[in-house]
Design a protein around this motif. Structure first.
Motif, PDB file in Angstrom:
ATOM      1  N   GLY A   1       6.522  -5.768  16.330  1.00 28.15           N
ATOM      2  CA  GLY A   1       7.797  -5.366  15.525  1.00 28.15           C
ATOM      3  C   GLY A   1       7.945  -5.867  14.662  1.00 28.15           C
ATOM      4  N   LYS A   2       7.327  -6.302  13.830  1.00 32.39           N
ATOM      5  CA  LYS A   2       7.745  -7.349  12.090  1.00 32.39           C
ATOM      6  C   LYS A   2       6.999  -6.600  11.241  1.00 32.39           C
ATOM      7  N   ASN A   3       7.697  -6.112  10.577  1.00 37.76           N
ATOM      8  CA  ASN A   3       7.258  -5.588   9.316  1.00 37.76           C
ATOM      9  C   ASN A   3       6.641  -6.626   8.060  1.00 37.76           C
ATOM     10  N   ILE A   4       5.022  -6.847   8.342  1.00 39.28           N
ATOM     11  CA  ILE A   4       4.376  -7.177   7.003  1.00 39.28           C
ATOM     12  C   ILE A   4       4.124  -6.459   5.960  1.00 39.28           C
ATOM     13  N   LYS A   5       4.538  -6.841   5.073  1.00 37.56           N
ATOM     14  CA  LYS A   5       4.085  -6.598   3.649  1.00 37.56           C
ATOM     15  C   LYS A   5       3.463  -6.530   2.785  1.00 37.56           C
ATOM     16  N   GLY A   6       1.946  -6.454   2.043  1.00 34.62           N
ATOM     17  CA  GLY A   6       1.608  -7.207   1.521  1.00 34.62           C
ATOM     18  C   GLY A   6       0.093  -5.814   0.538  1.00 34.62           C
ATOM     19  N   THR A   7      -1.169  -6.681   0.206  1.00 37.84           N
ATOM     20  CA  THR A   7      -0.844  -5.289  -0.868  1.00 37.84           C
ATOM     21  C   THR A   7      -2.944  -4.871  -0.431  1.00 37.84           C
ATOM     22  N   LEU A   8      -2.920  -3.826  -0.094  1.00 42.95           N
ATOM     23  CA  LEU A   8      -3.903  -3.264   0.417  1.00 42.95           C
ATOM     24  C   LEU A   8      -5.209  -2.994  -0.995  1.00 42.95           C
ATOM     25  N   VAL A   9      -6.231  -3.843  -1.102  1.00 44.07           N
ATOM     26  CA  VAL A   9      -7.196  -3.544  -2.042  1.00 44.07           C
ATOM     27  C   VAL A   9      -8.669  -2.418  -1.770  1.00 44.07           C
ATOM     28  N   LEU A  10      -9.019  -1.587  -1.692  1.00 41.59           N
ATOM     29  CA  LEU A  10      -9.780  -1.892  -1.732  1.00 41.59           C
ATOM     30  C   LEU A  10     -11.450  -1.631  -2.799  1.00 41.59           C
ATOM     31  N   PHE A  11     -13.039  -2.215  -1.607  1.00 46.41           N
ATOM     32  CA  PHE A  11     -13.283  -2.208  -2.632  1.00 46.41           C
ATOM     33  C   PHE A  11     -14.868  -1.369  -2.391  1.00 46.41           C
ATOM     34  N   LEU A  12     -15.715  -1.157  -3.382  1.00 48.25           N
ATOM     35  CA  LEU A  12     -17.338  -0.407  -2.810  1.00 48.25           C
ATOM     36  C   LEU A  12     -17.835  -1.039  -1.519  1.00 48.25           C
ATOM     37  N   ASP A  13     -17.624  -2.704  -0.952  1.00 50.50           N
ATOM     38  CA  ASP A  13     -18.262  -3.434   0.159  1.00 50.50           C
ATOM     39  C   ASP A  13     -17.269  -3.350   1.577  1.00 50.50           C
ATOM     40  N   ARG A  14     -16.275  -3.547   0.756  1.00 48.44           N
ATOM     41  CA  ARG A  14     -15.390  -4.163   2.142  1.00 48.44           C
ATOM     42  C   ARG A  14     -13.255  -3.442   1.646  1.00 48.44           C
ATOM     43  N   TYR A  15     -12.085  -4.094   2.290  1.00 50.56           N
ATOM     44  CA  TYR A  15     -10.869  -3.717   1.920  1.00 50.56           C
ATOM     45  C   TYR A  15     -10.470  -5.239   3.179  1.00 50.56           C
ATOM     46  N   GLU A  16      -9.740  -5.264   2.041  1.00 51.55           N
ATOM     47  CA  GLU A  16      -8.389  -6.435   1.749  1.00 51.55           C
ATOM     48  C   GLU A  16      -7.313  -6.286   2.126  1.00 51.55           C
ATOM     49  N   PHE A  17      -6.245  -7.066   3.018  1.00 51.45           N
ATOM     50  CA  PHE A  17      -4.925  -6.966   3.001  1.00 51.45           C
ATOM     51  C   PHE A  17      -4.124  -8.282   2.637  1.00 51.45           C
ATOM     52  N   ASN A  18      -3.940  -8.667   1.902  1.00 51.72           N
ATOM     53  CA  ASN A  18      -3.058 -10.167   2.232  1.00 51.72           C
ATOM     54  C   ASN A  18      -3.750 -11.957   2.743  1.00 51.72           C
TER      55      ASN A  18
ATOM     56  N   MET B   1      -7.194   2.042 -13.302  1.00 50.16           N
ATOM     57  CA  MET B   1      -8.119   1.604 -12.248  1.00 50.16           C
ATOM     58  C   MET B   1      -9.608   2.204 -11.936  1.00 50.16           C
ATOM     59  N   ALA B   2     -10.782   1.105 -11.963  1.00 51.06           N
ATOM     60  CA  ALA B   2     -12.015   1.664 -11.677  1.00 51.06           C
ATOM     61  C   ALA B   2     -11.989   2.414 -10.640  1.00 51.06           C
ATOM     62  N   ASN B   3     -13.112   3.125 -10.576  1.00 48.90           N
ATOM     63  CA  ASN B   3     -13.251   4.232  -9.154  1.00 48.90           C
ATOM     64  C   ASN B   3     -13.432   3.070  -7.846  1.00 48.90           C
ATOM     65  N   GLU B   4     -14.663   1.967  -8.163  1.00 44.54           N
ATOM     66  CA  GLU B   4     -15.627   1.122  -7.321  1.00 44.54           C
ATOM     67  C   GLU B   4     -13.922   0.261  -6.831  1.00 44.54           C
ATOM     68  N   MET B   5     -12.752   0.434  -7.220  1.00 44.03           N
ATOM     69  CA  MET B   5     -11.791  -0.305  -6.656  1.00 44.03           C
ATOM     70  C   MET B   5     -10.423  -0.018  -6.426  1.00 44.03           C
ATOM     71  N   TYR B   6      -9.670   0.527  -5.660  1.00 46.14           N
ATOM     72  CA  TYR B   6      -7.752   0.489  -5.537  1.00 46.14           C
ATOM     73  C   TYR B   6      -7.248  -0.061  -5.326  1.00 46.14           C
ATOM     74  N   SER B   7      -5.576  -0.712  -4.880  1.00 48.49           N
ATOM     75  CA  SER B   7      -4.718  -1.269  -4.774  1.00 48.49           C
ATOM     76  C   SER B   7      -4.355  -0.605  -4.722  1.00 48.49           C
ATOM     77  N   THR B   8      -2.793  -1.099  -3.478  1.00 50.22           N
ATOM     78  CA  THR B   8      -1.693   0.114  -3.374  1.00 50.22           C
ATOM     79  C   THR B   8      -1.176  -1.288  -2.343  1.00 50.22           C
ATOM     80  N   GLN B   9       0.960  -1.067  -2.164  1.00 44.20           N
ATOM     81  CA  GLN B   9       1.752  -1.939  -1.062  1.00 44.20           C
ATOM     82  C   GLN B   9       1.513  -1.311  -0.029  1.00 44.20           C
ATOM     83  N   ALA B  10       1.319  -1.839   0.696  1.00 46.13           N
ATOM     84  CA  ALA B  10       1.754  -0.965   2.057  1.00 46.13           C
ATOM     85  C   ALA B  10       2.084  -2.552   3.528  1.00 46.13           C
ATOM     86  N   LEU B  11       2.323  -1.707   4.123  1.00 46.59           N
ATOM     87  CA  LEU B  11       3.305  -2.331   5.896  1.00 46.59           C
ATOM     88  C   LEU B  11       2.885  -2.315   6.910  1.00 46.59           C
ATOM     89  N   VAL B  12       2.432  -3.048   7.770  1.00 48.31           N
ATOM     90  CA  VAL B  12       2.174  -3.474   8.426  1.00 48.31           C
ATOM     91  C   VAL B  12       2.746  -4.192  10.135  1.00 48.31           C
TER      92      VAL B  12
END
Length: 800
Positions: A16-33, A1-12
């Motif tokens: 009352g509902k468990n939403i599962k998705g992928t959390l991705v970190l970038f140098l200027d933002r982060y994404e989830f689902n 994994m490159a230093n400027e990006m990181y990805s992992t599975q997480a719940l939100v």
């Protein structure tokens, strides 16, 4: 994994509902689902906690991580413990990466900016070097042109000197010829002038002789009724009781001639016939003087007193003709230089006898005009004409002139001892028209008589009403007496007070004395009648004294009788009442509690309506922050309005603003100017404050001058033959002063000094040394310092 990006599975966990998705970190933002959020990791941090996760069968507690930027919190991402630790570590890693990237970028830009400045500096130096070489080339060309110009000027100068020398010889010859012609012309004019003068004097003698013969039969008779007033009798006494008249001799008579008259009168006394003594020296139109032996002997005793000479004629013609209008007009017929003392005395005596009330200025002006001529005449021939040869040998002319000035106007001073103030005012008006220092003594005496007239009337009033008796009741009889005295005072004083103040307005002390006398007398009458219950009459006197009162006394009058009763108060200017309300609240007086907020409200209302006192008070409120916010600017603004409206306190306070720089740009000279204005307007301490500030400014100027000038001691210079000049080279304009030693000392002491030179706006600047002596050269830049000014000085001879 490159230093400027990181990805992992997480719940939100939401709703009352468990939403599962992928959390991705970038140098200027982060994404989830697929949803992303812009973030600056350098400002981001993580918080930890636990969240309840509901599975199909049971609930369990899982760790969560919340990513926040400042106060902006994101959702809670639920992970297993290792992933949570890894996420927190990755956020820290991204934060450090972003920080390092920012620092690297800033360093790059700094190096680029330094490189740009370096290139610009090299370019500037290159241009300066080119400019320097260009100036050197121009200076070389200029010196060459200057050398050629000086050579050309020297050639022209020699040619011009030769031409001037030739012209000088021609003019000298022409001058000698004109002087010879002028001498002959003046001699001819002087001969004609002497002939014309002799002719005019002869014609004058013939006219006077004819007038004397005519006057013997047409002289006026003096009305005794004119002399009934004591002041007029006293003025007449200087003429009629004169020893020269009693003895029947002229002012130039010797003791021997006086004793000869005494012997004749003694002989007649033995025959009881003293009244038959004949004297040519008798004033036509007056009764013969009383002559018995004791009167004549007393006249002989005072005969040597020189002050009697000024009141008697020297010729019998003048005694006969002094009442003739034609004879008196001879004083100014041909100008003052043709007058005589007898003609002056004829005009003077006629004015004393026939116009003791000073109603005809045309009678008095020739007297005062010729008095000036007698005092200012260089030879003092007219003064000397009053003395015989023996007395002249022992005479000090200046003492005689002083005696003449002291004695001659005593009859006029006697006429001013009168109850008619208009008579004194008329005389003073005539004296003011004849502007001369020799009349200052008489003007002062007349002014004293006028002032004494007013103060004597005031004393009558004040002896009846005394402020010290405030606790004592005034009886009805006393009230009637006060009213009676007041009516008399007004009847005598009111008709002359305005004329008196108008004629003495240039005499500050006398003006204030007369004004204060009137104010005090009318104030006392107002006080007494108000206390006696006669309010209407008291109000009448209040209106009389109101225009001459101070502002405090005016307020007392308005508070006592009300605005509507005082004509002198501005009845429509309700802002005066608002100002009083402001004072009551500000000072907590007249039954009001101290309240700065209320005071400010009333002051503001009155100030905006134009009240000069409230304008100053409003400035004080802003200055002190009482009742409003503190503002030096607003304080200075209102002080300035009060000053322009005529308030001396406003002028004084505005001066302090300029002196300290509070609310105005500091300008000490402007402050001194305002202090002087405040003093003229009547402020008691403004003059002292202005003088103190002026001394401080002068000290600062002296310190500046001593430290900010270039001094060159030129030593002793002797400009013989060729002229010596001082040549000054400067790189900027400055003041160049060539001074002698004593003037240089004055320069250092910041006194007024004399110099040669001025403002040097070009270089070199030359100043010619005018004569031999020790010389100093000073270069300064006025009030500015000498920073950057480079000078050089040398002296050299120069052929003009």
């Amino acid at each position: 994994m490159a230093n400027e990006m990181y990805s992992t599975q997480a719940l939100v966990v939401e709703n009352g509902k468990n939403i599962k998705g992928t959390l991705v970190l970038f140098l200027d933002r982060y994404e989830f689902n697929g949803a992303q959020k812009i973030i600056n990791w350098e400002n981001a941090s993580c918080t930890r906690g636990t969240s309840t996760v509901k599975s199909f069968i049971f609930k369990s507690e899982k760790p969560h991580v919340v990513i926040c930027e400042g106060q902006n919190y994101g959702p809670a991402f639920v992970l297993e413990q290792p992933q949570a630790d890894e996420l927190v570590a990755k956020v820290s890693e991204l934060s450090e990466t972003v920080r390092k990237n920012r620092i690297a970028e800033e360093e790059r830009k700094r190096r680029e900016e330094e490189e740009r400045k370096r290139r610009e500096e090299e370019e500037r130096k290159r241009r300066e070097e080119e400019e320097r070489r260009r100036r050197e080339e121009e200076e070389r060309r200029r010196r060459e042109e200057e050398r050629r110009r000086r050579e050309e000027e020297e050639r022209k100068r020699r040619e011009e000197e030769e031409r001037k020398e030739e012209e000088r010889r021609r003019r000298e010859e022409e001058r000698r010829r004109r002087e010879e012609e002028e001498r002959k012309r003046r001699e001819e004019e002087e001969r004609k002038r002497r002939e014309a003068l002799a002719k005019k004097i002869e014609e004058r003698k013939n006219r006077i002789t004819n007038e004397v013969e005519l006057a013997k039969t047409t002289a006026e008779a003096i009305s005794v009724s004119q002399a009934e007033e004591s002041s007029v009798k006293k003025a007449w006494a200087y003429f009629t009781d004169n020893p020269y008249r009693i003895l029947g001799v002229s002012v130039a008579a010797t003791n021997e001639e006086a004793n000869s008259s005494l012997d004749k009168i003694k002989k007649l006394a033995r025959l009881n016939a003293v009244a038959s003594f004949k004297s040519v020296y008798e004033l036509n139109g007056l009764e013969k003087p009383a002559r018995d032996l004791s009167i004549v002997q007393n006249a002989l005793a005072v005969f040597k007193e020189k002050n009697h000479k000024w009141f008697w004629f020297a010729t019998t013609d003048a005694c006969t003709a002094w009442q003739s209008e034609s004879f008196r007009k001879e004083l100014t017929f041909d100008g003052s230089e043709f007058g005589t003392y007898d003609l002056f005395l004829a005009n003077y005596a006629y004015a004393i006898f026939f116009d003791p009330k000073f109603k005809k200025s045309s009678l008095w002006k020739p007297v005062f005009t010729y008095f000036k001529y007698i005092c200012n005449e260089e030879s003092h021939a007219i003064i000397k004409s009053r003395f015989n040869d023996k007395e002249l040998s022992e005479l000090r002319v200046l003492d005689a002139l002083r005696n003449f000035k002291n004695e001659i106007f005593k009859p006029i001073e006697a006429l001013c001892e009168t109850e008619d103030a208009k008579q004194i005012i008329r005389l003073y008006k005539v004296l003011k028209e004849i502007a001369d220092d020799n009349l200052s003594g008489l003007k002062k005496a007349v002014m004293t008589k006028l002032t004494k007239w007013f103060t004597s009337k005031e004393e009558v009033v004040c002896s009846l009403v005394k402020e010290a008796d405030e606790d004592r009741e005034i009886t009805m009889s006393e009230a009637r007496e006060i009213k009676k005295v007041g009516d008399t005072y007004l009847r005598e004083v009111d008709k002359v007070i305005e004329d008196a103040l108008a004629v003495v307005k240039d005499e500050t002390v006398r003006y204030e004395m007369i004004k204060e006398s009137y104010r005090h007398a009318t104030w006392q009458l107002m006080f007494g009648l108000n206390k006696a219950g006669d309010k209407d009459k008291a109000i009448a006197y209040a209106n009389k004294c109101y225009p001459y009162c101070t502002e405090d006394d005016k307020r007392k009058i308005r508070n006592t009788f009300g605005f509507s009763a005082i004509k002198g108060a501005d009845r429509d200017a309700t802002h005066s009442e608002w100002d009083i309300m402001g004072d009551n609240y500000y000072e907590g007086k007249n039954g009001y509690e101290q309240d700065y907020d209320e005071a400010f409200k009333w002051y503001e209302k009155a100030a905006e309506a134009g009240n000069k006192y409230s304008q100053n008070s409003l400035g004080i409120c802003y200055k002190e922050g009482n009742g409003t916010y503190q503002s030096d600017y607003q304080a200075a603004k209102w002080f300035e309005k009060a000053y322009h409206n005529g308030n001396p306190d406003g002028a004084f306070n505005l001066a302090q603003c300029y002196a300290s720089g509070d609310g105005r740009s500091q300008d000490k000279m402007k402050a001194i100017e305002l202090y002087l204005e405040a003093a003229k307007m009547g402020h008691p301490t403004a003059a002292d404050a202005g003088r103190a500030l002026l001394e401080l400014v002068q000290l600062e100027q002296k310190i500046h001058r001593l430290s900010q000038h270039e001094h060159y001691d030129l030593g002793y210079q002797i400009p013989i033959g060729e002229t010596i000049i001082v040549e000054v080279t400067l790189n900027y304009s400055a003041n160049v002063y060539l001074m002698e030693e004593d003037e240089y000392d004055k320069y250092r002491e910041c006194d007024n000094f004399s110099y040669y030179g001025g403002r040097a706006t070009q270089s070199p600047y030359r100043v010619k040394i005018p004569h031999s002596g020790f010389w100093h050269l000073v270069i300064d830049n006025g009030d500015d310092d000498m920073t950057g000014i480079i000078t050089s000085v040398h002296t050299r001879t120069f052929n003009f």
